[in-house]
Design an enzyme around this catalytic site. Structure first.
Site, mmCIF file in Angstrom:
data_model
loop_
_atom_site.group_PDB
_atom_site.id
_atom_site.type_symbol
_atom_site.label_atom_id
_atom_site.label_comp_id
_atom_site.label_asym_id
_atom_site.label_seq_id
_atom_site.Cartn_x
_atom_site.Cartn_y
_atom_site.Cartn_z
ATOM 1 N N PRO A 57 16.143 44.423 5.109
ATOM 2 C CA PRO A 57 15.272 45.229 4.249
ATOM 3 C C PRO A 57 14.024 44.553 3.696
ATOM 4 O O PRO A 57 14.078 43.756 2.771
ATOM 5 C CB PRO A 57 16.198 45.649 3.111
ATOM 6 N N GLU A 58 12.909 44.892 4.279
ATOM 7 C CA GLU A 58 11.613 44.596 3.686
ATOM 8 C C GLU A 58 10.971 45.954 3.393
ATOM 9 O O GLU A 58 11.612 46.984 3.610
ATOM 10 C CB GLU A 58 10.745 43.771 4.649
ATOM 11 N N LYS A 76 10.509 45.730 -2.475
ATOM 12 C CA LYS A 76 11.793 45.896 -1.808
ATOM 13 C C LYS A 76 12.804 46.613 -2.685
ATOM 14 O O LYS A 76 13.968 46.748 -2.313
ATOM 15 C CB LYS A 76 12.332 44.524 -1.383
ATOM 16 N N ARG A 103 11.483 29.181 5.471
ATOM 17 C CA ARG A 103 12.075 30.157 6.380
ATOM 18 C C ARG A 103 11.591 29.920 7.810
ATOM 19 O O ARG A 103 10.603 29.233 8.033
ATOM 20 C CB ARG A 103 11.730 31.573 5.948
#
Length: 266
Positions: free
Chosen positions: A2-3, A59, A252
């Site tokens: 989920p973005e 978000k 990341r």
DNA sequence: TTCCATGTTCCGCA
DNA sequence: TTGCGGAACATGGA
């Protein structure tokens, strides 16, 4: 998953399913998803309410209740919604279930328990307390405001894009997509970008997120030429065919095309 | 078995 | 003081 584009899909899903039904009761199966709120408080403020509408900020998804409050949902790294008849089994990893008087229920799924939920009195106050910046697709977020918020950063452009207090809604996958389409290397330092770079970045960010929000973030629906979904060493750059590179940026795993995206020190 | 994952928060350091 | 990078968190899938 989920973005912003994914949450936009959840928003449409919620609106298409769960509006205007009385919440008969709720079940919380794991209190670790609660965001500074007791199970009793959550249950009490949900019971008897109806969901009038759904709003999104970054978000976060907010189910606006007829009490004037809102149920805030954050999906963490692996969350989704599931609406079905009450007699059907709860899906795996359902953490909060709302039972409606219509005989249907809405399950909030959070596999890795990194999602959060709570009832908030006021969305704006909540967002301010959490230092959430304007939504990346906010109508009022113009190019100049975007540039102002991004300027003066020392770190990488990727970390700035993912910083929710600058602009809310962009995570790892979509920051890679935006940078790819903007022709910028994720390791490029913010203080090496000029006004034109930022202006271009703004344009690309809006286009990518608007388009992706339309297809709900499903990578299989992405237009040709997008990086989305091709995040592996096996897939070549969708634009030039060169082998993609990856590395850690801002903590990341980032993917980029060494040919299409300028070197970090350019 | 080990590593990695699309998110956020907290800590240490510059 | 501020902001950045990295670790930690929890769980499941490759």
């Amino acid at each position: 998953m989920p973005e912003l584009p994914d949450v936009a899909g959840f928003q449409r899903y919620l609106q298409a399913t769960a509006l205007h039904q009385r919440i008969r009761g709720s079940h919380l199966t794991d209190r670790r998803i609660l965001d500074h709120q007791s199970p009793q408080m959550l249950a009490r403020r949900l019971k008897g309410r109806k969901i009038d509408s759904a709003r999104r900020r970054g978000k976060w998804l907010f189910a606006e209740l007829d009490s004037g409050e809102a149920l805030g949902l954050h999906f963490g790294m692996s969350g989704e919604l599931d609406y079905a008849a009450q007699k059907s089994d709860w899906p795996d990893h359902a953490r909060l279930i709302l039972d409606f008087d219509s005989g249907y229920r809405l399950a909030v799924i959070s596999r890795r328990l990194l999602g959060r939920t709570r009832v908030v009195e006021d969305i704006g106050t909540f967002a301010a307390r959490r230092e959430l910046g304007p939504d990346a697709l906010d109508e009022d977020l113009g190019r100049e405001a975007f540039q102002r918020r991004m300027q003066g950063r020392r770190g990488s452009v990727k970390s700035a894009l993912m910083n929710q207090s600058i602009v809310a809604g962009i995570g790892n996958v979509y920051s890679d997509e935006i940078l790819f389409q903007a022709g910028l290397h994720p390791r490029r330092r913010m203080d090496r970008l000029d006004g034109e770079d930022l202006s271009n970045l703004y344009r690309v960010m809006r286009r990518v997120l608007r388009t992706a929000a339309r297809f709900g973030g499903d990578a299989r629906e992405a237009p040709a030429g997008w990086l989305l979904g091709g995040r592996s060493a096996d897939t070549p750059c969708p634009r030039c065919g060169h082998e993609l590179e990856s590395g850690t940026v801002a903590g990341r795993t980032a993917w980029w095309c060494p040919r299409c995206q300028q070197r970090p020190d350019d």
